[in-house]
Design a protein around this motif. Structure first.
Motif, PDB file in Angstrom:
ATOM      1  N   LYS A   1      18.262  17.386  82.977  1.00  0.00           N
ATOM      2  CA  LYS A   1      19.043  18.711  83.607  1.00  0.00           C
ATOM      3  C   LYS A   1      18.587  18.601  85.142  1.00  0.00           C
ATOM      4  O   LYS A   1      17.740  18.011  85.420  1.00  0.00           O
ATOM      5  CB  LYS A   1      18.098  19.758  83.130  1.00  0.00           C
ATOM      6  CG  LYS A   1      18.493  20.394  81.850  1.00  0.00           C
ATOM      7  CD  LYS A   1      17.808  21.811  81.348  1.00  0.00           C
ATOM      8  CE  LYS A   1      18.413  22.271  80.105  1.00  0.00           C
ATOM      9  NZ  LYS A   1      17.444  22.056  78.764  1.00  0.00           N
ATOM     10  N   GLN A   2      19.729  18.870  85.817  1.00  0.00           N
ATOM     11  CA  GLN A   2      19.780  18.979  87.253  1.00  0.00           C
ATOM     12  C   GLN A   2      19.473  20.344  87.687  1.00  0.00           C
ATOM     13  O   GLN A   2      19.760  21.565  87.109  1.00  0.00           O
ATOM     14  CB  GLN A   2      21.001  18.467  87.527  1.00  0.00           C
ATOM     15  CG  GLN A   2      21.231  17.221  87.408  1.00  0.00           C
ATOM     16  CD  GLN A   2      22.786  16.720  87.992  1.00  0.00           C
ATOM     17  OE1 GLN A   2      23.516  17.459  88.401  1.00  0.00           O
ATOM     18  NE2 GLN A   2      23.093  15.241  87.847  1.00  0.00           N
TER      19      GLN A   2
ATOM     20  N   SER B   1      16.401  14.803  89.131  1.00  0.00           N
ATOM     21  CA  SER B   1      16.860  15.338  87.710  1.00  0.00           C
ATOM     22  C   SER B   1      15.714  15.245  86.945  1.00  0.00           C
ATOM     23  O   SER B   1      14.871  14.147  87.165  1.00  0.00           O
ATOM     24  CB  SER B   1      17.849  14.729  87.297  1.00  0.00           C
ATOM     25  OG  SER B   1      19.292  14.965  88.103  1.00  0.00           O
TER      26      SER B   1
ATOM     27  N   CYS C   1      11.742  19.676  83.873  1.00  0.00           N
ATOM     28  CA  CYS C   1      12.504  20.661  84.067  1.00  0.00           C
ATOM     29  C   CYS C   1      11.888  21.895  83.577  1.00  0.00           C
ATOM     30  O   CYS C   1      10.585  21.840  82.839  1.00  0.00           O
ATOM     31  CB  CYS C   1      13.737  20.829  83.078  1.00  0.00           C
ATOM     32  SG  CYS C   1      13.427  20.551  81.393  1.00  0.00           S
TER      33      CYS C   1
END
Length: 172
Positions: free
Chosen positions: A76-77, A70, A107
């Motif tokens: 955020k995954q 993450s 991300c």
């Protein structure tokens, strides 16, 4: 009026000129050491030149393992990219990436938002000291998580200790 500069021979040569002569390597034979190297050998001051190996850790598998985590900044995954640190003191610059051991999951940009990776690389969101301390913190978190998963290789640890230890010792 003549200035004594008349041509006395034709411009055509009778036989073609030999090119390279004794300097040219014979076909099928490798070129030997040059004069300077031979002199250094005779004088006993020759340097044994050896090709350098890779100077930093590179691993596609490690980069994939990092990208599967993450985002270390926002959490955020399934949107993470493997981001190399932007600390100039650890060897980045002039088109060179730092060691793959010095990577964190950040991300990627989305349709309606700017990702943490681009914020770090182009954003100027953080001042230099804040950015440096965050990157070190993120790297330590990434290392801990990969160690927990059994995916932190010994070669990555060696580069981590070498680069980050030197960076921290300089008082960055």
């Amino acid at each position: 009026m003549s200035w004594g500069m008349e041509r006395r021979s034709s411009l055509k040569t009778k036989t073609p000129m030999k090119r390279g002569g004794w300097l040219r390597a014979k076909p099928g034979k490798p070129k030997g050491p040059g004069l300077a190297q031979r002199l250094a050998d005779v004088l006993g001051v020759a340097i044994d030149h050896k090709p350098k190996g890779p100077t930093v850790y590179r691993s596609r598998q490690h980069r994939q393992n990092v990208a599967e985590l993450s985002c270390v900044q926002c959490g955020k995954q399934q949107r993470s990219q493997c981001a190399h640190l932007n600390l100039l003191a650890v060897g980045k610059g002039k088109g060179l990436k730092v060691s793959d051991a010095l990577t964190v999951p950040l991300c990627a940009d989305g349709l309606a938002f700017r990702g943490c990776h681009s914020k770090l690389d182009q954003g100027g969101v953080y001042d230099k000291p804040t950015s440096a301390s965050l990157q070190i913190l993120w790297l330590q978190q990434t290392r801990t998580e990969l160690q927990r998963l059994g995916q932190w290789p010994e070669a990555a640890e060696a580069d981590f200790v070498r680069h980050i230890g030197a960076y921290l010792a300089r008082g960055a």
